[in-house]
Design an enzyme around this catalytic site. Structure first.
Site, PDB file in Angstrom:
ATOM      1  N   ALA A   1      27.956  -2.201   8.230  1.00 29.36           N
ATOM      2  CA  ALA A   1      28.857  -1.095   7.898  1.00 29.36           C
ATOM      3  C   ALA A   1      29.698  -1.460   6.688  1.00 29.36           C
ATOM      4  O   ALA A   1      30.876  -1.793   6.793  1.00 29.36           O
ATOM      5  CB  ALA A   1      29.748  -0.773   9.096  1.00 29.36           C
TER       6      ALA A   1
ATOM      7  N   ARG B   1       0.821  -1.206   0.000  1.00 29.66           N
ATOM      8  CA  ARG B   1       0.000   0.000   0.000  1.00 29.66           C
ATOM      9  C   ARG B   1       0.860   1.264   0.000  1.00 29.66           C
ATOM     10  O   ARG B   1       0.463   2.270  -0.580  1.00 29.66           O
ATOM     11  CB  ARG B   1      -0.943   0.024   1.229  1.00 29.66           C
ATOM     12  CG  ARG B   1      -2.047  -1.012   1.170  1.00 29.66           C
ATOM     13  CD  ARG B   1      -3.132  -0.727   2.210  1.00 29.66           C
ATOM     14  NE  ARG B   1      -4.162  -1.755   2.161  1.00 29.66           N
ATOM     15  CZ  ARG B   1      -4.169  -2.853   2.900  1.00 29.66           C
ATOM     16  NH1 ARG B   1      -3.194  -3.060   3.775  1.00 29.66           N
ATOM     17  NH2 ARG B   1      -5.140  -3.741   2.805  1.00 29.66           N
TER      18      ARG B   1
ATOM     19  N   ASP C   1      26.232 -10.088  -1.477  1.00 28.52           N
ATOM     20  CA  ASP C   1      27.184 -10.764  -0.596  1.00 28.52           C
ATOM     21  C   ASP C   1      26.537 -11.817   0.292  1.00 28.52           C
ATOM     22  O   ASP C   1      27.220 -12.422   1.135  1.00 28.52           O
ATOM     23  CB  ASP C   1      27.935  -9.739   0.258  1.00 28.52           C
ATOM     24  CG  ASP C   1      27.026  -8.965   1.213  1.00 28.52           C
ATOM     25  OD1 ASP C   1      25.792  -9.063   1.079  1.00 28.52           O
ATOM     26  OD2 ASP C   1      27.561  -8.243   2.077  1.00 28.52           O
ATOM     27  N   GLY C   2      25.232 -12.017   0.148  1.00 32.00           N
ATOM     28  CA  GLY C   2      24.550 -12.983   0.994  1.00 32.00           C
ATOM     29  C   GLY C   2      24.227 -12.454   2.379  1.00 32.00           C
ATOM     30  O   GLY C   2      23.686 -13.194   3.207  1.00 32.00           O
TER      31      GLY C   2
ATOM     32  N   ASP D   1      30.375  -2.282  -2.039  1.00 32.94           N
ATOM     33  CA  ASP D   1      30.287  -1.498  -0.803  1.00 32.94           C
ATOM     34  C   ASP D   1      31.395  -1.926   0.157  1.00 32.94           C
ATOM     35  O   ASP D   1      31.247  -1.877   1.380  1.00 32.94           O
ATOM     36  CB  ASP D   1      28.909  -1.655  -0.150  1.00 32.94           C
ATOM     37  CG  ASP D   1      28.590  -0.553   0.863  1.00 32.94           C
ATOM     38  OD1 ASP D   1      29.233   0.508   0.811  1.00 32.94           O
ATOM     39  OD2 ASP D   1      27.707  -0.762   1.713  1.00 32.94           O
TER      40      ASP D   1
END
Length: 377
Positions: free
Chosen positions: A302, A220, A241-242, A267
């Site tokens: 992180a 919604r 990366d799982g 990342d």
């Protein structure tokens, strides 16, 4: 320097063929089918894919791009090159404006050397509610004038900025960035569907690590995920990366966006390649345990310890992508994001000889950057 790679399985976005290719002065000069017409390095049927292109990377091998330390940045780039990433954009994290200015200026020198493909400002113009591993005390409202100073510090090498479009000043900053040739990305945002569309209309063309640091997909209240996936103007980053995203959600995003709008990213942070321990990401302390990086305080994810060869392998073996599609999402599509697809991102005559040799199990056996071996098979 002249080199022929023979007896290879060459992977392009169009398909896979048995053949050969030649390299002269760092460029691909011929791509052929079947047996090579002359002597060359025989690869025994191993795959040859274009070098990976990573548009979201914070470092590795103990080096963190946000610090601006050039020697450490070189070590990070070297690590990722050994894993097949021949083009890396350096991602910063939220810091003071002075800190970001210093880091951008230092990294600009490495861009001028050709070591980095540009600087990505991931912060400080992001939402406190979705800041993840960014220091919430350093977040700021987007300002075109302020961001212009960061662009100037990067001396033509500011390539991307992540912005939460719901913040005051965000749309003007997105317009300013796009007008300066800087990719505007939507991420670390608490925006709803309509606010996200407004950001796209203002000029945003990338989703920073889709799903992560944004409201979840709802039936919604679809939120930013639906807006970013549904809009043909947007390329979506995915961290494969799982850890960051469940495989089912990765497949869903890929099925909607397709290989032409999907860019796998790492990342990666400074712990990549080093194993478990205590590290930093910008001003934030990070614990890495079992390969997963989390803030020492609060436990937010992180960054990652991912390398692009693992992301490629997982794309094929876990997500079920074909080799040509895996090549596109790790090389050609991110190259297009950077505006470099005429030079890198696929195996074609005239393009840079940035190549990765992969075994049958898709492990890296060799890496070429501009026709020079980084690791030789």
């Amino acid at each position: 320097m002249s080199l022929t790679l023979a007896d290879a399985r060459i992977v392009t976005p169009e398909g896979v063929h048995e053949g050969w290719l030649t390299i002269e002065d760092g460029r691909i000069t011929h791509v052929g089918h079947g047996a090579a017409p002359g002597p060359g390095l025989r690869l025994g049927g191993r795959h040859v894919v274009p070098g990976f292109v990573d548009v979201h990377n914070h470092g590795g091998a103990g080096g963190s791009f946000p610090t601006g330390e050039q020697d450490k940045a070189r070590e990070a780039v070297a690590l990722h090159r050994r894993h097949g990433t021949t083009t890396t954009m350096a991602s910063l994290v939220t810091d003071t404006i002075d800190g970001l200015t210093r880091a951008a200026a230092a990294l600009a020198e490495l861009c001028e050397e050709g070591l980095l493909a540009g600087v990505h400002f991931e912060g400080p113009y992001i939402a406190k509610a979705r800041c993840g591993a960014h220091d919430p005390t350093l977040l700021r409202e987007p300002s075109p004038q302020e961001f212009a100073g960061l662009v100037k510090a990067a001396r033509g090498h500011a390539r991307m900025v992540t912005i939460a479009p719901e913040l005051p000043g965000a749309l003007d900053t997105i317009r300013m960035a796009a007008g300066e040739g800087v990719i505007a990305a939507i991420g670390h945002s608490d925006a709803d569907y309509e606010q996200t569309i407004a950001g796209i209309d203002a000029g945003a063309t990338v989703a920073t690590h889709l799903y992560n640091a944004m409201p979840p997909l709802g039936h919604r209240a679809p939120g930013p995920v639906a807006a970013l996936l549904d809009d043909e103007r947007v390329t979506v980053e995915l961290i494969n990366d799982g850890v960051h995203v469940h495989a089912a959600m990765l497949r869903l995003a890929y099925e909607v966006a397709g290989p032409g709008r999907t860019a796998l990213v790492t990342d990666a942070m400074s712990a990549t390649g080093l194993g478990d321990g205590d590290y930093v990401l910008g001003p934030m302390r990070v614990h890495v345990r079992d390969g997963v990086a989390r803030l020492a305080e609060g436990g937010s994810i992180a960054g990652s310890t991912l390398t692009m060869d693992v992301a490629f392998r997982r794309a094929v073996q876990e997500l079920g992508m074909s080799l040509p599609d895996a090549v596109q999402v790790t090389s050609l599509t991110p190259a297009r994001v950077l505006g470099l697809a005429d030079r890198i991102g696929s195996i074609a005559v005239g393009k840079a000889a940035d190549l990765v040799v992969l075994s049958d199990s898709l492990q890296v056996d060799g890496v070429l950057k501009d026709g020079v071996w980084i690791t030789e098979p």
